[in-house]
Each structure stands twice: as structure tokens, then as C-alpha cells.
Design a protein around this motif. Structure first.
Motif, PDB file in Angstrom:
ATOM      1  N   LEU B 113     -22.898  18.344 138.716  1.00  0.00           N
ATOM      2  CA  LEU B 113     -22.076  20.072 138.241  1.00  0.00           C
ATOM      3  C   LEU B 113     -20.979  20.036 139.132  1.00  0.00           C
ATOM      4  N   ILE B 114     -20.695  19.757 140.057  1.00  0.00           N
ATOM      5  CA  ILE B 114     -19.763  19.493 140.799  1.00  0.00           C
ATOM      6  C   ILE B 114     -18.459  19.545 139.794  1.00  0.00           C
ATOM      7  N   GLY B 163     -10.396  33.601 142.223  1.00  0.00           N
ATOM      8  CA  GLY B 163      -9.918  32.477 140.791  1.00  0.00           C
ATOM      9  C   GLY B 163      -9.577  31.339 141.357  1.00  0.00           C
ATOM     10  N   LEU B 164      -9.132  31.414 142.445  1.00  0.00           N
ATOM     11  CA  LEU B 164      -8.093  30.024 143.174  1.00  0.00           C
ATOM     12  C   LEU B 164      -9.116  28.878 143.785  1.00  0.00           C
ATOM     13  N   VAL B 165     -10.556  29.335 144.119  1.00  0.00           N
ATOM     14  CA  VAL B 165     -11.257  28.158 144.776  1.00  0.00           C
ATOM     15  C   VAL B 165     -11.844  27.887 144.065  1.00  0.00           C
ATOM     16  N   PHE B 171     -11.880  19.504 143.890  1.00  0.00           N
ATOM     17  CA  PHE B 171     -10.811  19.061 144.264  1.00  0.00           C
ATOM     18  C   PHE B 171     -11.006  18.948 146.334  1.00  0.00           C
ATOM     19  N   MET B 172     -11.715  19.952 146.664  1.00  0.00           N
ATOM     20  CA  MET B 172     -12.419  20.372 148.093  1.00  0.00           C
ATOM     21  C   MET B 172     -13.465  18.952 148.388  1.00  0.00           C
ATOM     22  N   GLY B 217      -8.803  16.988 151.374  1.00  0.00           N
ATOM     23  CA  GLY B 217      -9.342  17.507 150.307  1.00  0.00           C
ATOM     24  C   GLY B 217      -8.534  19.585 150.663  1.00  0.00           C
ATOM     25  N   VAL B 218      -7.898  19.134 151.877  1.00  0.00           N
ATOM     26  CA  VAL B 218      -7.221  20.524 152.491  1.00  0.00           C
ATOM     27  C   VAL B 218      -5.690  20.074 151.126  1.00  0.00           C
TER      28      VAL B 218
END
Lengths: 373, 290
Positions: B113-114, B163-165, B171-172, B217-218
Motif C-alpha cells: 500500500l505504501i 503535495g511534497l509530503v 521514500f521515508m 529517509g531524510v
């Protein structure tokens, strides 16, 4: 000894851990611990011994609070622990993997339990110093765990738990990850520590030698239930069941059919040996087993004279030489194998028997035991 | 394992199509951008040429990059990327934890799902997001039905960061999941057993031991955020340009490739700075691989 009766009784004053009708069922229907009740006294070195999957670790984790019983109660020092989380219990655990925090130095690891509970920094320093002294790691206080051997990390885990001065120290398979030599050292070390600090140790192990050599009392567990609780010597010489006899040391179990019962004794018909009378106070069903330890069996070339002895002609099937002793496998006429430990008393000849020899095997009736369970 | 010290033949593995591909389509164009960034458009017959350049004509493009408008867009880009990364981290951490502690048979499904949004084109996903966020979109219609709103959800900073989140969340989650999953749970149990509260355990044990996943992740979220232009274009509008939009316009409508090249390279240097910080953190990590 019914568990229901035990749990109603008030704990005796020197009881430190009281386990009352404790069961643990995991989702999916696995019953890891099935209605166990017993008490552990102050200052005991108590072992939970059993094969893997017998529920011993689950029971230990329930004492620590990391697992919650499905039913039943655990009392520590008279207090019901049902609603007490692990961080509020007077117990500390040495984990099987040691769980030494990899991002902290040895000293910080040991200090952790004191710092999080707000012990003053100067007292923390002093107690950490003492604890490291006790496990002989003072010189490595500033090391990181990844620069240490398994044995050293184990000592860190021990110091980290003991520095908290718990009422009960829980050890989950503490020696299983060490090599043989270290294991022997650590075994003595643990016994010494327990005598020095004077707190109750509860150790989980699947290794009978470990339990026999360290513990003052052992609970033998199987399939989530306690089979027998006794001192090491009593477990070895007076096992209550075939399982315990077989699990604690090596044993020969010879099954027989009950032909007649007398008060305090039964007559057994054993296929290869014939009719034998065995003393017993237990209720005996249709069958029972005679248990004899390998070192209690004698092998002679000729038929022993002594009429008291139980004797049978056997064929030697295998001999394994271990230096001080030899393990001999001997076949009864009906094909069952018996294990005999022979002391290699003279330098020449070893056990004195070879594969294929037909010899006499005998034992004293008092050295054997009737097992009904 | 074989390495180049014991077996020189491993160098032949470099002569593979992959290497040639990288040289032809990555290194060569990059070198071209580098040269172009020091160039300017040629003057032919007193007119500025459309496609002829004077190469090696100095630092003009770089000097132009430090014009206050560009600098403020650049700072805004850094700031919004940081905000979006932080929001991703705060949202993703509990998600990753939840997946790790989910029953075994649920885990693959949750992870799928991610990753699922990756199966759909970014442009389509962003347009779908517009349908959700716009003034007469799904959220505001729902709010309107109960007599609230409309809330300004797009064509502003909120829209871009949202949108970015949304776009970079996987990816995080994935690196966090990978580290938390490998984390030996007995460390957490040991902390509780030694008297630590749940919060102390999180702060002293879980957080430092999952730092590698956090840093990865960052980096994985922050760097692509820096280069964003689609999300800011569609969800932010012209007043919400990020540096990616400026660069895109130089290569597009403004047709000023030298200036665009200079901005691209500056952005790349900023990315290198982020990676340098990561390397520094990794060297100073205490026994934990970052």
C-alpha cells in the motif's frame, strides 16, 4: 500436589516469587504455559529446565512483566504484579542476546537503569563502579560493546541488572551463546555472584548440566506444565516420571507389564528379564517402566554370583571410548538397547568389551526405580 | 569476497553497457551543462542568437544567480523542502513502526500500500490531488456540506508542502521500516526492564538505534524536494515557485540555457552539501552505522 490447593495457601514468609495458576495462551491457540503454580523462596538459585517450546522462557518473561499472563497471578515479595509494568517491578533480566545497548559505553550501559529512574549522578557513579568491579570489567568501562567478546558483553548485562539491586534476577539462557570453556567459568561465576549478592536468581535453561550444577532447586517443564520440582540430586535419583528421568541425564527405561499388585509393591513381567518385584507407593496401572542409570549397570564376562542382583545376558552392539569412561551399547534379547557407562580403570583394555561380545549385565534392585507416569 | 586487490580482472566489469550508458547519457550531458554554465548567448549581427553560444565567457550566469529574487526562491526551496521532510518523518515514523509490529501476514500488504502510488504517473497523481484540494474539490465540498469552508488548500504554501509530503512519503517509510525491522526488540525490552518508561525507551534507545533509517529517509526525501518543479507548479501556482521552476523556465520558455545550467549546478552543489552532512553524521555516529 494439586495446583488449586497450593494457590489458596498463604505464601510462607520466605517466599519471594509466588506463581499462582498462571496460564499463557498466545493468539492462534498456542498454550505456552498451562495452569502453573509454585513458590520460589528468598535467596534460591532456581532453574526452569525443559526442552525448547516447553514454556520456560514465557514463564520467565511473565515474571519480568514483558509478557502478561492470560490468567492467574504472579506475586513478588507478597505484591500482586498483575497491573505492574516491567519498569516498575523489582526484577531485572539478563537477556539471552544480552541486549547490551550498542550505542553506549559499558559504563553508560550499566548506569542506564539508574539514570532513567533518577538516581543521583554521584551515587550512580559509585554503584556503577562497584558493579563493574563485581563482574571484573572495571578496566573496560569506556569500551563500546562492539569491541568486546560475548563473555564480556554478558558480564555487562549482568552488571547492568545487578546494579539495580533487584529482589529477583532473571536469566534467560545466560550461557547458551558462550563457548564451552567460557561456559564453565561463567557457571562458577554465577554461583559465586549469587552467593555474594544474596538475591534470588531464576535461570531458564535447556541444558540439564547447567541446571544440575548451579541450581539449588529445579522445575522441570514440558508442554507448558511443571513435571517436577526438586533439588538436583532428588531429580536425578528420584525422578517422578519417564520424561523427567529421560531429560535429566541418561537413563535406560525398560517397560514391563504389571502381573500382580501387593501393598507397596508390584510384580512386573519384563520381556527379556522375567518377573521382578519392585517397591512402589504409587498407584500403578497396567504397565510401568524400570529406570536404571547407565553408571549403575555392571558388565561382567561371567554370570554374577550375587542372587540379589537383576541379571541378563546381553550382546555388545557398540563401544564409544571417552578416555576416563566408555559408553557401551548392549542389546537385550528382545532387541532393546541399554546404555552402560563403564569406568576405564586400568590403562590397558579400556572397557574390556568389544562389539559382538556376549556378556552379563546386572544391577542392584535398589539402584533402579519404578516409574508409572 | 573477491576485490580488486586480489583480482584485477574485476575491472573488466566496468566495461559493461551500464557504464557506457552512464558516460553517454549522464557524464557527457553533465559536462555539457558545466561548460554551458560559463557561456553566454552569442551576438550575431547585433542580435542575441537563439542557439549559438560564446563559450567560456566568464561567471556572468553565476553572478546573476545571486540576484535577490533568485536567492529568496532558493531559500524558500530549502525551507519548504526541510518542512516537507520533517512532516514526512513525523508521519512516516509511526507508520513504519506500525508495519513492523503488524502481524506477519499483514506486513507485505501494508508495504505494498505504501509503494502503490509509484505505479501511477506522478502527473496524474498530482492532478488527482488537485481534484481533492481545490476550492470546489472533495475536501471543500465535504466541508461545505456541513456548512464549513472553503479552506484555501492549494495555490499556497500548504498545497506545495502537502503535495511534497504525499509524493515523497514512501521514500521515508521504506528506509525507516528497514531499520526498525532489523532493530533487536530485546533492546527495547531491556530498557523497560531496567526501569525506563516508554518515552525514555523511545528517546534513549529506539531513536538513536534507528538513526541510520532516519538519516537515509531524510536524504532520500530532502534531495528530490530541492529539485521539485511539478508539484510546486501545479499545487502552488506562480507565486509559489521553487528553484526547480526557475530552472525549468530557463530551459523552456525563457530559453536561457546558460543561466539554467548555472542554477542546475548550484542546486547540485547544494545537494552535495547535504550528502556531506550525512557523511559527517555517519562518521560521528556512535557504533551505529548510518
Amino acid at each position: 500436589m494439586s495446583s488449586a490447593n497450593m494457590s489458596d495457601a498463604p505464601p510462607s514468609p520466605d517466599t519471594i516469587v509466588s506463581i499462582r495458576n498462571v496460564s499463557k495462551r498466545f493468539p492462534g491457540g498456542v498454550t505456552a504455559v498451562d495452569d502453573i503454580s509454585f513458590d520460589i523462596a528468598q535467596n534460591e538459585f532456581f532453574a526452569l529446565l525443559g526442552p525448547s517450546g516447553c514454556g520456560k522462557t514465557t514463564l520467565l518473561r511473565m515474571i519480568s512483566g514483558l509478557e502478561t499472563p492470560t490468567s492467574g497471578q504472579i506475586l513478588i515479595d507478597g505484591q500482586d504484579m498483575s497491573l505492574t509494568p516491567p519498569n516498575k517491578r523489582p526484577t531485572n533480566m539478563v537477556f539471552q542476546s544480552y541486549a547490551v545497548f550498542p550505542h553506549m559505553t559499558v559504563a553508560d550501559n550499566v548506569a542506564y537503569g539508574l539514570r532513567v529512574t533518577g538516581v543521583a549522578e554521584d551515587e550512580t557513579k559509585r554503584r556503577v563502579g562497584e558493579a563493574l568491579e563485581m563482574v571484573k570489567l572495571s578496566h573496560l568501562a569506556q569500551r563500546k560493546p562492539d569491541q568486546m567478546s560475548g563473555g564480556q558483553r554478558q558480564r555487562v548485562a549482568l552488571a547492568r541488572a545487578l546494579v539495580k539491586r533487584p529482589k529477583v534476577l532473571l536469566l534467560d539462557e545466560p550461557l547458551s551463546a558462550l563457548d564451552a570453556k567460557l561456559r564453565d567459568d561463567m557457571r562458577m561465576e554465577l554461583t559465586r555472584l549469587q552467593e555474594t549478592v544474596g538475591i534470588t536468581f531464576i535461570i531458564v535453561t535447556h541444558d540439564q548440566d547447567e541446571a544440575l550444577s548451579m541450581a539449588t532447586r529445579i522445575a522441570v517443564m514440558d508442554k507448558g506444565a511443571v513435571q517436577q520440582i526438586a533439588t538436583p540430586a532428588e531429580l536425578y535419583e528420584h525422578p517422578k516420571s519417564r520424561f523427567v528421568a529421560d531429560f535429566i541425564g541418561k537413563v535406560n527405561l525398560i517397560e514391563g507389564r504389571v502381573v500382580s499388585k501387593k501393598p507397596n509393591a508390584v510384580v512386573l513381567d519384563v520381556p527379556s528379564i522375567g518377573k521382578m518385584e519392585m517397591a512402589t507407593k504409587d498407584l500403578v496401572g497396567e504397565t510401568a517402566a524400570i529406570a536404571v542409570r547407565p553408571e549403575k549397570l555392571k558388565i561382567t564376562k561371567s554370570e554374577p554370583k550375587d542372587a540379589k542382583l537383576v541379571k541378563v545376558k546381553v550382546a555388545i552392539r557398540d563401544v564409544a571410548y571417552y578416555g576416563d569412561t566408555s559408553d557401551v551399547v548392549a542389546s537385550l534379547p528382545d532387541g532393546q538397547d541399554l546404555y552402560v557407562t563403564v569406568q576405564n580403570e586400568s590403562r590397558e583394555g579400556g572397557s574390556g568389551v568389544e562389539r559382538g561380545d556376549k556378556v552379563w549385565m546386572s544391577w542392584e534392585p535398589k539402584d533402579s526405580l519404578l516409574l508409572t507416569e | 569476497m573477491e576485490d580488486w586487490k586480489t583480482n584485477r580482472n574485476v575491472f573488466w566489469t566496468l566495461a559493461t553497457p551500464g557504464t557506457l550508458w552512464l558516460i553517454a547519457f549522464f557524464l557527457v550531458p553533465l559536462a555539457f551543462l558545466f561548460v554551458l554554465s560559463f557561456s553566454s548567448k552569442a551576438m550575431i549581427d547585433g542580435q542575441i542568437s537563439i542557439n549559438q553560444y560564446d563559450y567560456f565567457s566568464g561567471l556572468t550566469n553565476y553572478l546573476r544567480s545571486f540576484n535577490p529574487d533568485i536567492v529568496s526562491i532558493f531559500i524558500r526551496t530549502l525551507w519548504w523542502s526541510a518542512l516537507a521532510t520533517l512532516a514526512c518523518l513525523i508521519i512516516a515514523y509511526p507508520i513504519a513502526f506500525g508495519i513492523c509490529f503488524a502481524p506477519d501476514r499483514w506486513r507485505p500488504l501494508l508495504l505494498m500500500l505504501i509503494v502503490l502510488p509509484f505505479w501511477i504517473n506522478l502527473l496524474i497523481r498530482t492532478y488527482a490531488l488537485m481534484a481533492v484540494l481545490r476550492d470546489n474539490g472533495l475536501v471543500n465540498s465535504a466541508l461545505g456540506a456541513v456548512g464549513l469552508g472553503p479552506l484555501p488548500l492549494m495555490n499556497n504554501t500548504f498545497g506545495v508542502i502537502f503535495g511534497l509530503v504525499y509524493v515523497y512519503m514512501p521514500f521515508m517509510v521504506l528506509p525507516l521500516y528497514a531499520t526498525i525491522e532489523r532493530l533487536d526488540k530485546s533492546f527495547l525490552e531491556a530498557s523497560l526492564d531496567l526501569g525506563g518508561t516508554q518515552f525514555q525507551t523511545f528517546r534513549n534507545i529506539t531513536l538513536p538505534l534507528t538513526m541510520p533509517g532516519i538519516v537515509t529517509g531524510v536524504v532520500l526525501v530532502f534531495i528530490p524536494c530541492l529539485g521539485t518543479f511539478l508539484t510546486s507548479e501545479l499545487l502552488g501556482g506562480t507565486s509559489s515557485w521553487m528553484i526547480g521552476n526557475v530552472i525549468q523556465s530557463q530551459f523552456g520558455p525563457a530559453n536561457d540555457w546558460p543561466f539554467g545550467s548555472a542554477l542546475s549546478l548550484l542546486l547540485m552543489y547544494a545537494t552535495f552539501a547535504v550528502l556531506a552532512v550525512r557523511a559527517f553524521l555517519s562518521r560521528n555516529s556512535k557504533g551505529v552505522d548510518v
